[in-house]
Enzyme design. Structure first.
Site, PDB file in Angstrom:
ATOM      1  N   HIS A 268       0.884  -1.181   0.000  1.00 28.17           N
ATOM      2  CA  HIS A 268       0.000   0.000   0.000  1.00 28.17           C
ATOM      3  C   HIS A 268       0.920   1.231   0.000  1.00 28.17           C
ATOM      4  O   HIS A 268       1.763   1.369  -0.890  1.00 28.17           O
ATOM      5  CB  HIS A 268      -0.920  -0.118   1.218  1.00 28.17           C
ATOM      6  CG  HIS A 268      -2.087   0.817   1.274  1.00 28.17           C
ATOM      7  ND1 HIS A 268      -2.418   1.684   0.262  1.00 28.17           N
ATOM      8  CD2 HIS A 268      -3.026   1.024   2.249  1.00 28.17           C
ATOM      9  CE1 HIS A 268      -3.507   2.372   0.615  1.00 28.17           C
ATOM     10  NE2 HIS A 268      -3.884   1.997   1.822  1.00 28.17           N
ATOM     11  N   HIS A 307      -2.285  -2.298  -9.681  1.00 30.77           N
ATOM     12  CA  HIS A 307      -3.292  -1.717  -8.803  1.00 30.77           C
ATOM     13  C   HIS A 307      -4.529  -2.594  -8.840  1.00 30.77           C
ATOM     14  O   HIS A 307      -4.870  -3.136  -9.890  1.00 30.77           O
ATOM     15  CB  HIS A 307      -3.653  -0.295  -9.270  1.00 30.77           C
ATOM     16  CG  HIS A 307      -4.292   0.513  -8.204  1.00 30.77           C
ATOM     17  ND1 HIS A 307      -5.633   0.443  -7.947  1.00 30.77           N
ATOM     18  CD2 HIS A 307      -3.768   1.371  -7.305  1.00 30.77           C
ATOM     19  CE1 HIS A 307      -5.911   1.252  -6.941  1.00 30.77           C
ATOM     20  NE2 HIS A 307      -4.797   1.823  -6.521  1.00 30.77           N
ATOM     21  N   ASP A 363       2.683   5.499  -6.554  1.00 27.74           N
ATOM     22  CA  ASP A 363       3.936   5.389  -5.809  1.00 27.74           C
ATOM     23  C   ASP A 363       5.159   5.265  -6.704  1.00 27.74           C
ATOM     24  O   ASP A 363       6.284   5.358  -6.222  1.00 27.74           O
ATOM     25  CB  ASP A 363       3.872   4.172  -4.871  1.00 27.74           C
ATOM     26  CG  ASP A 363       2.881   4.393  -3.747  1.00 27.74           C
ATOM     27  OD1 ASP A 363       2.873   5.500  -3.197  1.00 27.74           O
ATOM     28  OD2 ASP A 363       2.110   3.474  -3.439  1.00 27.74           O
TER      29      ASP A 363
HETATM   30  N1  CMC Z   1       5.029  -6.738 -10.148  1.00 28.67           N
HETATM   31  C1  CMC Z   1       4.917  -7.943 -10.744  1.00 28.67           C
HETATM   32  N2  CMC Z   1       3.773  -8.621 -10.882  1.00 28.67           N
HETATM   33  C2  CMC Z   1       2.671  -8.051 -10.376  1.00 28.67           C
HETATM   34  C3  CMC Z   1       2.689  -6.799  -9.741  1.00 28.67           C
HETATM   35  C4  CMC Z   1       3.932  -6.138  -9.643  1.00 28.67           C
HETATM   36  N3  CMC Z   1       4.012  -4.958  -9.054  1.00 28.67           N
HETATM   37  N4  CMC Z   1       1.454  -6.476  -9.337  1.00 28.67           N
HETATM   38  C5  CMC Z   1       0.663  -7.491  -9.699  1.00 28.67           C
HETATM   39  N5  CMC Z   1       1.400  -8.452 -10.333  1.00 28.67           N
HETATM   40  C6  CMC Z   1       0.900  -9.686 -10.925  1.00 28.67           C
HETATM   41  C7  CMC Z   1       0.567 -10.702  -9.833  1.00 28.67           C
HETATM   42  O1  CMC Z   1       1.680 -11.508  -9.521  1.00 28.67           O
HETATM   43  C8  CMC Z   1      -0.547 -11.473 -10.496  1.00 28.67           C
HETATM   44  O2  CMC Z   1       0.025 -12.329 -11.458  1.00 28.67           O
HETATM   45  P1  CMC Z   1      -0.610 -13.805 -11.709  1.00 28.67           P
HETATM   46  O3  CMC Z   1      -1.966 -13.543 -12.291  1.00 28.67           O
HETATM   47  O4  CMC Z   1       0.331 -14.458 -12.646  1.00 28.67           O
HETATM   48  O5  CMC Z   1      -0.666 -14.461 -10.357  1.00 28.67           O
HETATM   49  C9  CMC Z   1      -1.311 -10.401 -11.282  1.00 28.67           C
HETATM   50  O6  CMC Z   1      -0.334  -9.388 -11.574  1.00 28.67           O
HETATM   51  C10 CMC Z   1      -2.475  -9.799 -10.528  1.00 28.67           C
HETATM   52  O7  CMC Z   1      -1.981  -9.238  -9.320  1.00 28.67           O
HETATM   53  P2  CMC Z   1      -2.688  -9.366  -7.926  1.00 28.67           P
HETATM   54  O8  CMC Z   1      -1.632  -9.523  -6.872  1.00 28.67           O
HETATM   55  O9  CMC Z   1      -3.776 -10.380  -7.971  1.00 28.67           O
HETATM   56  O10 CMC Z   1      -3.363  -7.928  -7.807  1.00 28.67           O
HETATM   57  P3  CMC Z   1      -3.954  -7.258  -6.517  1.00 28.67           P
HETATM   58  O11 CMC Z   1      -5.063  -6.413  -6.963  1.00 28.67           O
HETATM   59  O12 CMC Z   1      -4.250  -8.264  -5.453  1.00 28.67           O
HETATM   60  O13 CMC Z   1      -2.728  -6.383  -5.957  1.00 28.67           O
HETATM   61  C11 CMC Z   1      -1.200  -4.597  -5.688  1.00 28.67           C
HETATM   62  C12 CMC Z   1      -2.575  -5.025  -6.223  1.00 28.67           C
HETATM   63  C13 CMC Z   1      -1.103  -3.080  -5.771  1.00 28.67           C
HETATM   64  C14 CMC Z   1      -1.078  -5.023  -4.203  1.00 28.67           C
HETATM   65  C15 CMC Z   1      -0.108  -5.274  -6.536  1.00 28.67           C
HETATM   66  O14 CMC Z   1      -0.205  -4.837  -7.890  1.00 28.67           O
HETATM   67  C16 CMC Z   1       1.293  -4.986  -5.995  1.00 28.67           C
HETATM   68  O15 CMC Z   1       1.759  -5.715  -5.103  1.00 28.67           O
HETATM   69  N6  CMC Z   1       2.003  -3.940  -6.542  1.00 28.67           N
HETATM   70  C17 CMC Z   1       3.304  -3.549  -6.003  1.00 28.67           C
HETATM   71  C18 CMC Z   1       3.145  -2.746  -4.743  1.00 28.67           C
HETATM   72  C19 CMC Z   1       2.639  -1.347  -5.044  1.00 28.67           C
HETATM   73  O16 CMC Z   1       3.121  -0.660  -5.916  1.00 28.67           O
HETATM   74  N7  CMC Z   1       1.654  -0.920  -4.224  1.00 28.67           N
HETATM   75  C20 CMC Z   1       1.074   0.430  -4.337  1.00 28.67           C
HETATM   76  C21 CMC Z   1      -0.345   0.363  -4.797  1.00 28.67           C
HETATM   77  S1  CMC Z   1      -1.023   1.942  -5.317  1.00 28.67           S
HETATM   78  C22 CMC Z   1      -0.954   3.005  -3.986  1.00 28.67           C
HETATM   79  C23 CMC Z   1      -1.443   2.489  -2.706  1.00 28.67           C
HETATM   80  O17 CMC Z   1      -2.362   1.707  -2.591  1.00 28.67           O
HETATM   81  O18 CMC Z   1      -0.864   2.893  -1.705  1.00 28.67           O
END
Ligand code: CMC
Length: 437
Positions: A268, A307, A363
Site C-alpha cells: 500500500h 493496482h 507510488d
Molecule cells: N510486479 C509484478 N507482478 C505483479 C505486480 C507487480 N508490481 N502487481 C501485480 N502483479 C501480478 C501478480 O503476480 C498477479 O500475477 P498472476 O496472475 O500471474 O498471479 C497479477 O499481476 C495480478 O496481481 P494481484 O496480486 O492479484 O493484484 P492485486 O489487486 O491483489 O494487488 C497490488 C494489487 C497493488 C497489491 C499489486 O499490484 C502490488 O503488489 N504492486 C506492487 C506494490 C505497489 O506498488 N503498491 C502500491 C499500490 S497503489 C498506492 C497504494 O495503494 O498505496
C-alpha cells in the site's frame, strides 16, 4: 423492472429466487433466504480480500479503473491539482462542495489554530530510538493524541467530530515533522501560521537558525499537488481499516492510527519507499532488462506497478510526472528518473505486464519527486499519510452518518475441526500439523 432483478435457481431444491439489483449490486443478505431447509444457515458470499464486494455506498471519490479516471466529489483530479490548494480540496472532500472565498478563509484559519501539539507529545517522541522508522513514530503519536483528547470518544456528536477532524488535519504535519527532527536529533520547530499548509510543514521540517522560513514556491506548490493527489482513494486498504475500526465507535485518533498502520505496508503506501530502494538496487539504466526478468520469474515485484482498481495508467502518476518536471527545473534532475522511465518503457512493452494490465501507480514516481524535494525515503509513507488523513476522516464521517452501517463484522467459512473431547495433558500425543490449514 425485470432487468432489475437477478433470478437465481437453487439446483439443490429447484426453487427460484428473485434477487433485486440495486445500483448493479445484489444485497448479500438477500442470499440468506436461499436454504436447503429450516436448519440451513443460508447462502453467504465468499470474497477474500474484497475482490468483488461493495462494503458501503459512498459519494466521496469516484474511480473508473479501466479508463484511468479519478474524481473527488465529481471534480476531475487534474483540475483540482491544477487550480486548488490542498486545504480547499480537503474542504471539498469532507463537506461535499468546494468552499467560497469566505468559507475557505474560515476553514484555513480553523486548521491553523490546531497545528500545535500538546507539549507532552515531545515526551512520547523522546522515548523512540533515534533510528526508529518515522511511520512507527507517526502511528504511535497519532494514537497517543487519543489520551490527550478523551472527549473525542463521543463520536456520535457531529460537533465534537468536526473539532477532532480539524485537530487531526492541523496536527498530522506537525507530528510528521517532529518524527523527522527526532531522527536527526534536531530541536522541534513550532508551526508558523503565516505560512500555508505545505510551507508550514516545510518550515517545521527544515528551519534551522533563520528567524523566518521561506519556502521555494515551486517546491511548496509541488508538495501541495502531491498532497491533493493523495487525499482520498475510495475503499482502499487503509480506508477500509478506518471504516472498520471506526465502526466499533473507537475514537478518531486510534482509528486514524489503525488506518495509518495499514498504509505503512509495502503493498500500500509503503510502496513509495520500496520503489526508491528498487531504483537504488537497479543502479543504472542498462540493468533494467535483467531486473524485469527477475520480476517475470516471480523473484521480486516491480514496486510502484499494478493496482487492484486501475487497469490503465494511474492518473495520479501522470500528474506526478508533470510536477516532477517543474521541480527538476528548481532542484536539478534526479538521475533515478531515467531509470524509472526506462523501467516503465520496458515494462509497458512486455507481454507479462500487458497481459496483467500492470501500469505505474501513484507510488512509482512519487518517491523520485519527494527525494528531489529533499525528503529522506523513510519519510515517504508519512508524506502519504498526512493528506490521506483527510480521506480517512471523510470516510469515517460518512460511515458514522450512514444509517445502514453497523459494526464491521465479516462472516467466515469454518474449516477447522468438529467438536472433540479434550485429552488430559499427561495422555496427549504430540500432533503433527495439528491445524487444518
Ligand atoms: N510486479 C509484478 N507482478 C505483479 C505486480 C507487480 N508490481 N502487481 C501485480 N502483479 C501480478 C501478480 O503476480 C498477479 O500475477 P498472476 O496472475 O500471474 O498471479 C497479477 O499481476 C495480478 O496481481 P494481484 O496480486 O492479484 O493484484 P492485486 O489487486 O491483489 O494487488 C497490488 C494489487 C497493488 C497489491 C499489486 O499490484 C502490488 O503488489 N504492486 C506492487 C506494490 C505497489 O506498488 N503498491 C502500491 C499500490 S497503489 C498506492 C497504494 O495503494 O498505496
Amino acid at each position: 423492472m425485470a432487468d432489475q432483478v437477478l433470478k437465481v435457481v437453487d439446483q439443490r431444491t429447484k426453487l427460484a429466487y428473485d434477487l433485486p439489483l440495486f445500483k448493479g449490486a445484489i444485497r448479500s443478505m438477500d442470499l440468506r433466504q436461499i436454504k436447503t431447509g429450516p436448519e440451513d444457515f443460508g447462502v453467504v458470499g465468499y470474497d477474500p480480500a474484497f475482490l468483488n464486494t461493495a462494503a458501503c455506498q459512498s459519494s466521496i471519490t469516484f474511480i473508473d479503473g479501466d479508463k484511468g479516471i479519478l474524481r473527488y466529489r465529481g471534480y476531475p483530479i487534474e483540475q483540482l491539482a491544477e487550480k486548488c490548494s490542498f486545504l480547499e480540496v480537503a474542504y471539498l472532500i469532507l463537506n461535499g462542495e468546494l468552499p467560497t472565498e469566505g468559507q475557505l478563509e474560515n476553514w484555513v484559519d480553523d486548521i491553523k489554530h490546531h497545528t500545535m501539539l500538546h507539549e507532552k507529545t515531545k515526551n512520547f517522541l523522546e522515548s523512540f530510538n533515534h533510528d526508529a522508522h518515522p511511520m512507527g513514530m507517526f502511528i504511535s503519536c497519532v494514537a497517543a493524541l487519543s489520551t490527550i483528547y478523551p472527549e473525542s470518544r463521543n463520536v456520535l456528536d457531529p460537533e465534537n467530530r468536526k473539532l477532532q477532524i480539524r485537530r487531526l488535519i492541523g496536527k498530522v504535519p506537525t507530528i510528521a515533522a517532529y518524527t523527522y527532527r527526532h531522527s536527526l536529533g534536531y530541536p522541534y520547530v513550532y508551526p508558523d501560521n503565516d505560512l500555508n499548509y505545505s510551507e508550514n510543514f516545510m518550515n517545521m521540517l527544515w528551519r534551522m537558525v533563520e528567524p523566518k522560513y521561506r519556502a521555494n514556491p515551486v517546491l511548496s506548490r509541488a508538495l501541495e499537488i502531491l498532497f491533493i493527489l493523495h487525499a482520498d482513494h475510495e475503499q482502499n486498504c487503509s480506508a477500509n481499516v478506518m471504516r472498520a475500526a471506526g465502526s466499533s465507535q473507537a475514537d478518531p485518533y486510534v482509528s486514524v492510527a489503525a488506518a495509518a498502520a495499514a498504509l505503512s505496508g509495502p503493498l500500500h503506501g509503503g510502496a513509495n519507499e520500496e520503489v526508491l530502494k528498487m531504483l537504488d538496487e537497479i543502479g543504472t539504466k542498462d540493468r533494467v532488462p535483467a531486473y524485469i526478468e527477475k520480476v517475470k520469474a516471480g523473484h521480486v515485484k516491480l514496486m510502484g506497478f499494478g493496482h487492484r482498481v486501475y487497469k490503465n495508467y494511474d492518473p495520479r502518476a501522470r500528474i506526478i510526472k508533470w510536477a516532477a518536471d517543474q521541480v527538476f527545473v528548481a532542484t536539478g534532475r534526479n538521475p533515478k528518473l531515467d531509470i524509472a522511465m526506462e523501467l516503465e518503457r520496458v515494462a509497458l512493452e512486455d507481454e507479462y505486464f500487458i497481459k496483467r494490465k500492470l501500469y505505474p501507480n501513484v507510488d512509482f514516481y512519487s518517491g523520485i519527486i519527494y527525494q528531489a524535494l529533499g525528503f529522506n525515503p523513510n519519510l515517504f509513507t508519512v508524506l502519504f499519510a498526512i493528506p490521506r488523513t483527510v480521506g480517512w476522516l471523510a470516510q469515517w464521517q460518512e460511515m458514522l452518518e450512514d444509517p445502514e452501517q453497523k459494526i464491521a463484522r465479516p462472516r467466515q467459512i469454518y474449516t477447522g475441526y468438529d467438536a472433540r473431547e479434550l485429552v488430559p495433558i499427561g495422555k496427549r500425543v504430540a500432533q503433527v500439523a495439528a491445524l487444518a490449514r
